[in-house]
Write a protein that holds these residues in place. Structure first.
Motif, PDB file in Angstrom:
ATOM      1  N   ILE A  97       0.834  -1.208   0.000  1.00 47.18           N
ATOM      2  CA  ILE A  97       0.000   0.000   0.000  1.00 47.18           C
ATOM      3  C   ILE A  97       0.866   1.255   0.000  1.00 47.18           C
ATOM      4  O   ILE A  97       0.652   2.178  -0.779  1.00 47.18           O
ATOM      5  CB  ILE A  97      -0.954  -0.002   1.208  1.00 47.18           C
ATOM      6  N   ILE A  98       1.856   1.290   0.878  1.00 49.86           N
ATOM      7  CA  ILE A  98       2.723   2.462   0.990  1.00 49.86           C
ATOM      8  C   ILE A  98       3.499   2.690  -0.304  1.00 49.86           C
ATOM      9  O   ILE A  98       3.667   3.830  -0.746  1.00 49.86           O
ATOM     10  CB  ILE A  98       3.664   2.342   2.207  1.00 49.86           C
ATOM     11  N   LYS A  99       3.965   1.626  -0.927  1.00 45.26           N
ATOM     12  CA  LYS A  99       4.755   1.754  -2.156  1.00 45.26           C
ATOM     13  C   LYS A  99       3.982   2.389  -3.310  1.00 45.26           C
ATOM     14  O   LYS A  99       4.578   2.871  -4.265  1.00 45.26           O
ATOM     15  CB  LYS A  99       5.281   0.384  -2.599  1.00 45.26           C
ATOM     16  N   LYS A 100       2.666   2.413  -3.215  1.00 45.46           N
ATOM     17  CA  LYS A 100       1.869   3.060  -4.261  1.00 45.46           C
ATOM     18  C   LYS A 100       2.135   4.560  -4.324  1.00 45.46           C
ATOM     19  O   LYS A 100       1.923   5.184  -5.355  1.00 45.46           O
ATOM     20  CB  LYS A 100       0.384   2.793  -4.037  1.00 45.46           C
ATOM     21  N   ASP A 101       2.593   5.119  -3.227  1.00 44.86           N
ATOM     22  CA  ASP A 101       2.950   6.536  -3.184  1.00 44.86           C
ATOM     23  C   ASP A 101       4.359   6.675  -3.754  1.00 44.86           C
ATOM     24  O   ASP A 101       5.350   6.433  -3.070  1.00 44.86           O
ATOM     25  CB  ASP A 101       2.890   7.059  -1.743  1.00 44.86           C
ATOM     26  N   LYS A 102       4.448   7.047  -4.987  1.00 45.15           N
ATOM     27  CA  LYS A 102       5.739   7.117  -5.691  1.00 45.15           C
ATOM     28  C   LYS A 102       6.557   8.352  -5.309  1.00 45.15           C
ATOM     29  O   LYS A 102       7.678   8.521  -5.779  1.00 45.15           O
ATOM     30  CB  LYS A 102       5.514   7.093  -7.207  1.00 45.15           C
ATOM     31  N   THR A 103       6.012   9.218  -4.457  1.00 45.31           N
ATOM     32  CA  THR A 103       6.760  10.400  -4.032  1.00 45.31           C
ATOM     33  C   THR A 103       7.705  10.092  -2.869  1.00 45.31           C
ATOM     34  O   THR A 103       8.454  10.958  -2.448  1.00 45.31           O
ATOM     35  CB  THR A 103       5.810  11.548  -3.619  1.00 45.31           C
ATOM     36  N   HIS A 104       7.669   8.863  -2.365  1.00 43.22           N
ATOM     37  CA  HIS A 104       8.544   8.438  -1.273  1.00 43.22           C
ATOM     38  C   HIS A 104       9.234   7.146  -1.672  1.00 43.22           C
ATOM     39  O   HIS A 104       8.781   6.434  -2.568  1.00 43.22           O
ATOM     40  CB  HIS A 104       7.735   8.214   0.012  1.00 43.22           C
ATOM     41  N   ASN A 105      10.342   6.846  -0.998  1.00 42.20           N
ATOM     42  CA  ASN A 105      11.034   5.596  -1.292  1.00 42.20           C
ATOM     43  C   ASN A 105      11.606   4.920  -0.038  1.00 42.20           C
ATOM     44  O   ASN A 105      12.473   4.062  -0.129  1.00 42.20           O
ATOM     45  CB  ASN A 105      12.152   5.821  -2.309  1.00 42.20           C
ATOM     46  N   LYS A 106      11.089   5.305   1.137  1.00 40.74           N
ATOM     47  CA  LYS A 106      11.552   4.708   2.391  1.00 40.74           C
ATOM     48  C   LYS A 106      10.390   4.568   3.355  1.00 40.74           C
ATOM     49  O   LYS A 106       9.465   5.382   3.362  1.00 40.74           O
ATOM     50  CB  LYS A 106      12.598   5.591   3.068  1.00 40.74           C
ATOM     51  N   ILE A 107      10.484   3.524   4.174  1.00 41.34           N
ATOM     52  CA  ILE A 107       9.558   3.328   5.281  1.00 41.34           C
ATOM     53  C   ILE A 107      10.413   3.102   6.525  1.00 41.34           C
ATOM     54  O   ILE A 107      11.351   2.305   6.495  1.00 41.34           O
ATOM     55  CB  ILE A 107       8.646   2.104   5.071  1.00 41.34           C
ATOM     56  N   TYR A 108      10.070   3.792   7.599  1.00 44.00           N
ATOM     57  CA  TYR A 108      10.793   3.636   8.862  1.00 44.00           C
ATOM     58  C   TYR A 108       9.901   3.000   9.918  1.00 44.00           C
ATOM     59  O   TYR A 108       8.674   3.090   9.855  1.00 44.00           O
ATOM     60  CB  TYR A 108      11.243   5.005   9.392  1.00 44.00           C
ATOM     61  N   LEU A 109      10.546   2.394  10.895  1.00 45.96           N
ATOM     62  CA  LEU A 109       9.869   1.927  12.088  1.00 45.96           C
ATOM     63  C   LEU A 109      10.894   1.823  13.202  1.00 45.96           C
ATOM     64  O   LEU A 109      12.097   1.798  12.954  1.00 45.96           O
ATOM     65  CB  LEU A 109       9.145   0.588  11.864  1.00 45.96           C
ATOM     66  N   GLY A 110      10.407   1.774  14.417  1.00 49.69           N
ATOM     67  CA  GLY A 110      11.288   1.618  15.569  1.00 49.69           C
ATOM     68  C   GLY A 110      10.868   0.412  16.382  1.00 49.69           C
ATOM     69  O   GLY A 110       9.682   0.110  16.506  1.00 49.69           O
ATOM     70  N   THR A 111      11.851  -0.289  16.934  1.00 49.01           N
ATOM     71  CA  THR A 111      11.575  -1.431  17.799  1.00 49.01           C
ATOM     72  C   THR A 111      12.729  -1.606  18.779  1.00 49.01           C
ATOM     73  O   THR A 111      13.846  -1.147  18.527  1.00 49.01           O
ATOM     74  CB  THR A 111      11.343  -2.720  16.983  1.00 49.01           C
ATOM     75  N   LYS A 112      12.432  -2.237  19.871  1.00 49.40           N
ATOM     76  CA  LYS A 112      13.468  -2.522  20.866  1.00 49.40           C
ATOM     77  C   LYS A 112      14.398  -3.600  20.323  1.00 49.40           C
ATOM     78  O   LYS A 112      13.953  -4.552  19.676  1.00 49.40           O
ATOM     79  CB  LYS A 112      12.855  -3.012  22.172  1.00 49.40           C
ATOM     80  N   LYS A 113      15.681  -3.475  20.613  1.00 45.13           N
ATOM     81  CA  LYS A 113      16.654  -4.483  20.191  1.00 45.13           C
ATOM     82  C   LYS A 113      16.308  -5.844  20.783  1.00 45.13           C
ATOM     83  O   LYS A 113      16.520  -6.883  20.161  1.00 45.13           O
ATOM     84  CB  LYS A 113      18.061  -4.058  20.620  1.00 45.13           C
ATOM     85  N   SER A 114      15.736  -5.840  21.968  1.00 47.63           N
ATOM     86  CA  SER A 114      15.389  -7.098  22.637  1.00 47.63           C
ATOM     87  C   SER A 114      14.142  -7.760  22.053  1.00 47.63           C
ATOM     88  O   SER A 114      13.846  -8.912  22.386  1.00 47.63           O
ATOM     89  CB  SER A 114      15.195  -6.862  24.137  1.00 47.63           C
ATOM     90  N   ASN A 115      13.447  -7.085  21.162  1.00 49.62           N
ATOM     91  CA  ASN A 115      12.266  -7.664  20.524  1.00 49.62           C
ATOM     92  C   ASN A 115      12.722  -8.484  19.314  1.00 49.62           C
ATOM     93  O   ASN A 115      12.480  -8.134  18.158  1.00 49.62           O
ATOM     94  CB  ASN A 115      11.286  -6.562  20.120  1.00 49.62           C
ATOM     95  N   THR A 116      13.384  -9.586  19.595  1.00 50.86           N
ATOM     96  CA  THR A 116      14.038 -10.365  18.543  1.00 50.86           C
ATOM     97  C   THR A 116      13.055 -10.949  17.532  1.00 50.86           C
ATOM     98  O   THR A 116      13.383 -11.036  16.347  1.00 50.86           O
ATOM     99  CB  THR A 116      14.900 -11.490  19.152  1.00 50.86           C
ATOM    100  N   THR A 117      11.866 -11.313  17.971  1.00 46.31           N
ATOM    101  CA  THR A 117      10.875 -11.865  17.036  1.00 46.31           C
ATOM    102  C   THR A 117      10.484 -10.810  16.012  1.00 46.31           C
ATOM    103  O   THR A 117      10.439 -11.084  14.805  1.00 46.31           O
ATOM    104  CB  THR A 117       9.634 -12.372  17.794  1.00 46.31           C
TER     105      THR A 117
END
Length: 144
Positions: A97-117
């Motif tokens: 869905i996000i990739k349909k927006d051709k004006t961007h080329n990156k997606i970010y997210l944050g997670t804890k290093k300990s959240n290995t799964t």
């Protein structure tokens, strides 16, 4: 089949009843908190994750007002539906869905290093650690 739906009065209670296991609760904000955030941050797009007509999870994404890039702010699969490939399917569907927006080329997210799964899941679809750590979370990016 995985699909996303707006959170409405019809599915609101089911959405806020979704929960991760007790050992995962420190990794993700509650859906109640996320919906409150979306109410005040209009750029946020909260979505219930369904398998056909069964609600299995919740996500929230947006174009961040600080860096004007796509961010996945929340992503969770209810503890009763984990380990059924819903996380991978939903993440891939959201990326599409996000990739349909051709004006961007990156997606970010944050997670804890300990959240290995979660880290394994994110890395398996192409997210990589950016080297940034913000508020105790590793920042990952997917370039497309």
């Amino acid at each position: 089949m995985i699909n996303f739906r707006d959170v409405t009065p019809k599915n609101f209670h089911a959405c806020i009843k979704l929960s991760v296991s007790d050992t995962q609760k420190h990794f993700v904000a509650s859906n109640v908190y996320s919906l409150a955030q979306a109410y005040t941050q209009k750029e946020c797009k909260p979505r219930a994750i369904y398998d056909d007509d069964t609600i299995v999870g919740f996500l929230m994404y947006c174009i961040d007002t600080d860096d004007h890039e796509y961010w996945i702010y929340r992503f969770m699969i209810d503890t009763n539906y984990q380990r059924n490939n819903y996380g991978r399917q939903a993440l891939k569907a959201l990326i599409k869905i996000i990739k349909k927006d051709k004006t961007h080329n990156k997606i970010y997210l944050g997670t804890k290093k300990s959240n290995t799964t979660a880290l394994k899941l994110y890395e398996s679809v192409g997210f990589v650690f950016t080297g940034r750590i913000e508020e105790g979370e590793w920042i990952l990016a997917l370039k497309y």
